[in-house]
Design a protein around this motif. Sequence first.
Motif, mmCIF file in Angstrom:
data_model
loop_
_atom_site.group_PDB
_atom_site.id
_atom_site.type_symbol
_atom_site.label_atom_id
_atom_site.label_comp_id
_atom_site.label_asym_id
_atom_site.label_seq_id
_atom_site.Cartn_x
_atom_site.Cartn_y
_atom_site.Cartn_z
ATOM 1 N N TYR A 1 -7.882 3.398 -15.297
ATOM 2 C CA TYR A 1 -6.791 2.349 -15.139
ATOM 3 C C TYR A 1 -5.530 3.164 -14.639
ATOM 4 C CZ TYR A 1 -9.706 -0.215 -17.695
ATOM 5 O OH TYR A 1 -10.948 -0.777 -18.415
ATOM 6 N N SER A 2 -4.557 2.360 -13.863
ATOM 7 C CA SER A 2 -3.504 3.034 -13.350
ATOM 8 C C SER A 2 -2.345 1.893 -13.134
ATOM 9 C CB SER A 2 -3.676 3.812 -12.106
ATOM 10 O OG SER A 2 -4.054 2.891 -11.063
ATOM 11 N N GLY B 1 -6.047 11.533 -6.585
ATOM 12 C CA GLY B 1 -7.212 10.741 -6.218
ATOM 13 C C GLY B 1 -6.891 9.437 -5.409
ATOM 14 N N ASP C 1 -8.013 -3.115 -10.775
ATOM 15 C CA ASP C 1 -8.246 -1.879 -10.790
ATOM 16 C C ASP C 1 -9.408 -1.245 -10.109
ATOM 17 O OD1 ASP C 1 -6.419 -0.971 -13.172
ATOM 18 O OD2 ASP C 1 -7.419 -2.707 -14.074
ATOM 19 N N ASN D 1 1.231 -2.790 -6.085
ATOM 20 C CA ASN D 1 1.450 -3.883 -5.540
ATOM 21 C C ASN D 1 1.809 -3.936 -4.200
ATOM 22 O OD1 ASN D 1 1.734 -6.575 -5.514
ATOM 23 N ND2 ASN D 1 2.877 -6.568 -7.539
ATOM 24 N N MET D 2 0.827 -3.596 -3.219
ATOM 25 C CA MET D 2 1.093 -3.664 -2.120
ATOM 26 C C MET D 2 0.027 -4.332 -1.230
ATOM 27 S SD MET D 2 2.240 0.208 -0.644
ATOM 28 C CE MET D 2 3.821 1.088 -1.671
ATOM 29 N N ASP E 1 -8.778 -2.774 -1.233
ATOM 30 C CA ASP E 1 -9.318 -1.635 -1.975
ATOM 31 C C ASP E 1 -10.600 -1.974 -2.449
ATOM 32 O OD1 ASP E 1 -7.161 -0.146 -2.175
ATOM 33 O OD2 ASP E 1 -6.755 -0.284 -4.123
ATOM 34 N N GLN F 1 0.982 -1.476 -20.542
ATOM 35 C CA GLN F 1 -0.049 -2.802 -20.295
ATOM 36 C C GLN F 1 -1.137 -2.384 -19.287
ATOM 37 O OE1 GLN F 1 0.592 -4.422 -17.012
ATOM 38 N NE2 GLN F 1 -1.656 -5.311 -17.708
ATOM 39 N N PRO F 2 -0.929 -1.445 -18.162
ATOM 40 C CA PRO F 2 -2.039 -1.283 -17.418
ATOM 41 C C PRO F 2 -3.144 -0.522 -18.159
ATOM 42 C CG PRO F 2 0.044 -0.456 -16.373
ATOM 43 C CD PRO F 2 0.303 -0.880 -17.763
ATOM 44 N N ARG G 1 -13.856 2.583 -16.318
ATOM 45 C CA ARG G 1 -12.724 2.724 -15.065
ATOM 46 C C ARG G 1 -11.725 3.690 -15.551
ATOM 47 N NH1 ARG G 1 -13.114 -1.755 -11.747
ATOM 48 N NH2 ARG G 1 -14.319 -3.371 -12.892
ATOM 49 N N ASP H 1 -15.443 5.150 -9.199
ATOM 50 C CA ASP H 1 -15.928 3.494 -8.994
ATOM 51 C C ASP H 1 -16.879 3.498 -10.009
ATOM 52 O OD1 ASP H 1 -16.311 1.229 -7.961
ATOM 53 O OD2 ASP H 1 -17.159 1.607 -6.149
ATOM 54 N N ASN I 1 -0.336 -0.437 -11.220
ATOM 55 C CA ASN I 1 -0.747 -1.055 -9.602
ATOM 56 C C ASN I 1 0.597 -0.941 -8.993
ATOM 57 O OD1 ASN I 1 -1.509 -2.838 -7.642
ATOM 58 N ND2 ASN I 1 -1.445 -4.615 -9.015
ATOM 59 N N SER J 1 -5.533 3.886 0.343
ATOM 60 C CA SER J 1 -5.374 2.915 -0.498
ATOM 61 C C SER J 1 -4.682 1.675 0.264
ATOM 62 C CB SER J 1 -4.291 3.398 -1.596
ATOM 63 O OG SER J 1 -5.482 4.645 -2.385
ATOM 64 N N ASP J 2 -4.205 0.721 -0.698
ATOM 65 C CA ASP J 2 -3.354 -0.424 -0.282
ATOM 66 C C ASP J 2 -2.237 0.163 0.285
ATOM 67 O OD1 ASP J 2 -5.157 -2.397 -1.218
ATOM 68 O OD2 ASP J 2 -3.942 -2.761 -3.200
ATOM 69 N N LYS K 1 -4.795 7.003 -6.002
ATOM 70 C CA LYS K 1 -4.110 5.625 -6.677
ATOM 71 C C LYS K 1 -3.650 6.052 -8.033
ATOM 72 C CE LYS K 1 -5.782 1.899 -8.028
ATOM 73 N NZ LYS K 1 -6.467 0.724 -8.332
ATOM 74 N N TYR K 2 -4.067 7.136 -8.693
ATOM 75 C CA TYR K 2 -4.027 7.536 -10.040
ATOM 76 C C TYR K 2 -2.987 8.483 -10.240
ATOM 77 C CZ TYR K 2 -8.510 5.574 -9.569
ATOM 78 O OH TYR K 2 -9.610 4.556 -9.408
ATOM 79 N N VAL L 1 -10.977 1.074 -6.916
ATOM 80 C CA VAL L 1 -10.783 2.413 -6.331
ATOM 81 C C VAL L 1 -10.224 2.261 -5.060
ATOM 82 C CG1 VAL L 1 -12.530 3.617 -8.038
ATOM 83 C CG2 VAL L 1 -13.254 2.431 -5.708
#
Lengths: 408, 374
Positions: free
Chosen positions: A279-280, A37, B280, A284-285, B299, A77-78, A277, A272, A282, A302-303, A39-40, B282
Amino acid sequence: MPYRQNRQMVAMLLAGGQGSRLGVLTNKVAKPAVPFGGKYRIIDFPLSNCVNSGIDTVGVLTQYQPLELNAYIGSGQPWDLDRQNGGVFILPPYVKGKSGEWYKGTANAIFQNINFIDLYEPEYVLILSGDHIYKMNYQLMLKEHIAKQADCTIAVLQVPWEEASRFGVMSVDNDFKIQEFEEKPENPRSNLASMGVYIFSWAKLKEYLQKDELNPESQNDFGKDLIPSMLSKNEKMYAYEFKGYWKDVGTIESLWDANMDLLLANAPIELDDPPWRIYSRNANMPPQYIGTNAILVNASISDGCNIDGTIENSILFPGVKVESGAVVSNSVLFSGAVVKQNAVVEHAILAEDCIINERAHIGQAKRTEAAEGPKKISVVGQDTVVEAAAVVYAGESVEGIITKEVRE
Amino acid sequence: MNALGIIFSYSERENLRELTKRRTLASLPIAGKYRVIDFHLSNFVNDGIYDVSVIAKNNYHSLTDHLGAGKEWDLIRKRGGLRILTPFARHDSEKPGIYRGSIEALAYNMHSIRRSMAEYVVLTGSSILCNVDYKDLIETHIRTNADVTTVFTKQKGALGGIPQGVAIMNFDENNRLTNIGLETEENNTGDVNWGLDIFVVRKSLLESLVADAMSYGRFDFNEDIIKRLISNLTFQGYEYNGYLLEVNTVAGYIQASMSFLDPYVRAKVFQRPIYTKNKDSVPTRYYDGCYVNHSIISDGCRIEGTVENSILSRGVRVAKNAIVKNSVIMQNTEIMRDVTLDHVILDKDVIVREYRSLSGHATYPVIVEKGSIV
C-alpha cells in the motif's frame, strides 16, 4: 480511561536514520521516505508487511528530517492503520521531566518508548527498520518464536559469502539456535545475514534495554550492544531463515539495482500481488498519456505521466514528463521530473521535480560504455535544474542549477 | 460553503445501451480510472461544498460500491459529508424507486435534505460533465436576490448540436428567465441558451416548492416549477463557458472519452484534482514489443501489444500481437494474443480470447457487456 485492547505483538519501526550513503536523495527526507518502485516509498514495505501480517499497532520512531515522513504517514489510512484501537503512531524523541535527549542508538530509541509499548501490554515486540525492500509474513516468524520459546528471534537470509562482511552475520546450530553474532566481520564465519527484523519477548527485551541504558560504555545499538549482551548471558536466541527477496537499499547502487529488479523478465519480487499488496499514499493524478512519438521498451510508468519520448528499462513515478526526442534508459525518475526535448538520461536517478532541459545529458556519456563493467549511477537532486546541453557525468551527484559541462 | 450539493445519479433521458444495463449513469467508467460521479463530487469538494447527497434510483449497486463512505472525496465529515439516498418502499406507494420526476425524487428524500444545516442547495444531474464555479454561482445567486438560479450555456454540445431533451431558455437583459421550453429537435444547431440541469435555490424555498408541486401531483422541475412560476418568482440565469462533456448517449460517451486524448481538454478538466476510488494498483508495465500511440492508460495495466488512440482503465491486459484501436477498454479486461479491436467498448471484466476480431464504427461502436467472454 478509553478502552484499550492489549496486543500480542506491537511493531516498532526504526525510521530515524539519515541514510547518508544515499547522498543528495536524503538531503531533505529520511531514508524510509525515499521513493521506490514507481509509486512507493521504502517505508511502504515494512508497513504493508505489518498490516498483511495482521499487526495493527505500529510505532514509527523518527528523528532525522521527519516532516515529509510524518506527512506521508499521516493518519495511517493508506495502510489501513487508522484504527480506533492501535494504528500507527509517530514517535519522535521528547522531553521527559528535566531531561530529554535524541535517540542515541537503535536500542535507546526503543528504551525511550518503553511506556508506549507498555500501553498495549504486548507479549512480543517486533523491531523493524525502514531501509529494506521485501515481502514477509511476520506472523510465521512469531509462530517459530513461540514454538521455540525463544527470548529473541532474528530473521536471517543466506547471502553470498563475499558480501557477508557487509552484514551482521550469525553462526547457528542445527536447530538454528544462535551460537555467535558478529556485526560486519572482516572474516565472516557464516553467511546467514541479519535482515534487521527482530522479535523479542517484551519482558526480556525491557530488562536488557534497562541494563543497556545503565552501561556508559554502550552505544545503545541492537547489533553492537544489546544482542551480543543477550548472547553472552545465554538467553534463548534463534535465527529464523527467510527465503525470499530482500534487498538493503541503503546506497545509490543498491537502490538503483532493486528498482531494476522490478523490470526483469522474471522479477524476483512481484508487486502485483493482490493477497500481499504493498500500500502507499495515493498521488491522485489523472491516468498517464502516451503520445504519438513515444517508444516504450520494458518500462514501468505511473499515473499522471506524459510521455512522448523513448523510455527503456526505466521506472517512472507519478507526474513525470518526457518530451519528444528525449531518451530515458536504465533510470529511475521520481515524481514530477521533467525531461525536455532531445535530452538523454542514462543510468541515473532523478529526484522529485528536477528539470532536465533540452539536449542535456545525464549519465553514461556514451551508451556503449553501459554495456560493460559496473555502472556508475548519476544522481540529480530534488528541484535541480540542469540547463540546456549541460552534462552530468556517470557517477556524479548534482544539486541546484547545473549550467555548464561538469568534468569529473 | 453554506450549501448542500444534491446529485441525481441517473438521467431520465439517457440511451447508453448495455453500459447502463447493470449500473446507473453516475457510476459509468470514464477517462480511464474515473466514474462519472467523481467529476461531480470533486467539483463540489473543490469549491468547499462538503455536504453532498446523491439520489439513487435503480441499479445503484456499483455506485454505492464505488463511493463507500466517501473517503476518497474527503466526504467523511461530522458536519455534512456524503449521503447516498437510496429508494425505499413506502406504505403509500406501490413501486419503490420509480420516481415520476425529479420533484418526486426530492420529495421522497426530503426527510434527509431537511436535516442538512446548509442554507442553500445546489442541484445537478449526472449526464453533463463540466466545472461550474459553485462559489461564484452561489455568490451570484445571493447578490441578484434570485429565487432560483439556473445554469445555462450557449455552447454547442460535444456532438455539435443542442442535446435532445434539454431545456431551452430565454432571458431578458438582466439575465432573468422569461421563457423555458423543451428541446425536441434532433441535432438543432441553432443559437440558443440551453440548461445544464444545475440549479441553486434556498433550501427552505425548495422544501415548499417541492411540497406544493407534490400536492398537485406535479413532478417535473422544469415544467412544473420553473415554467409554472416564471412570473411569480425570479429565475436568474448564470452562463457557463468552460468545458462540457455529455455522456447521455453512446455516441456522446465515446466522444467525451476520446476528448481526453486532447491535451487542451485534459488541462481544463484536470486543472483541479478529480478524486476517485483508490485501488492500490501497481504502476503500468510496458513490455518489449509493445507499441502505444496517443492513448490514455491507467495504473495496473500490462501491455505487450499495440494500443492506439484508445482509453484504458485500470488493470487491463493487452497480450502480444493484439491490436486495440479507437476503443474504450474498462477495468480488469483481458485482451489475449492476436486479437484485433477497432471502435469497441469493452465493459469491465471482459475476456477477448485469442484471434478474435471485433470492429464497430465511430457512430456505432461495438459494446461488449460486463463480464462477457468473447
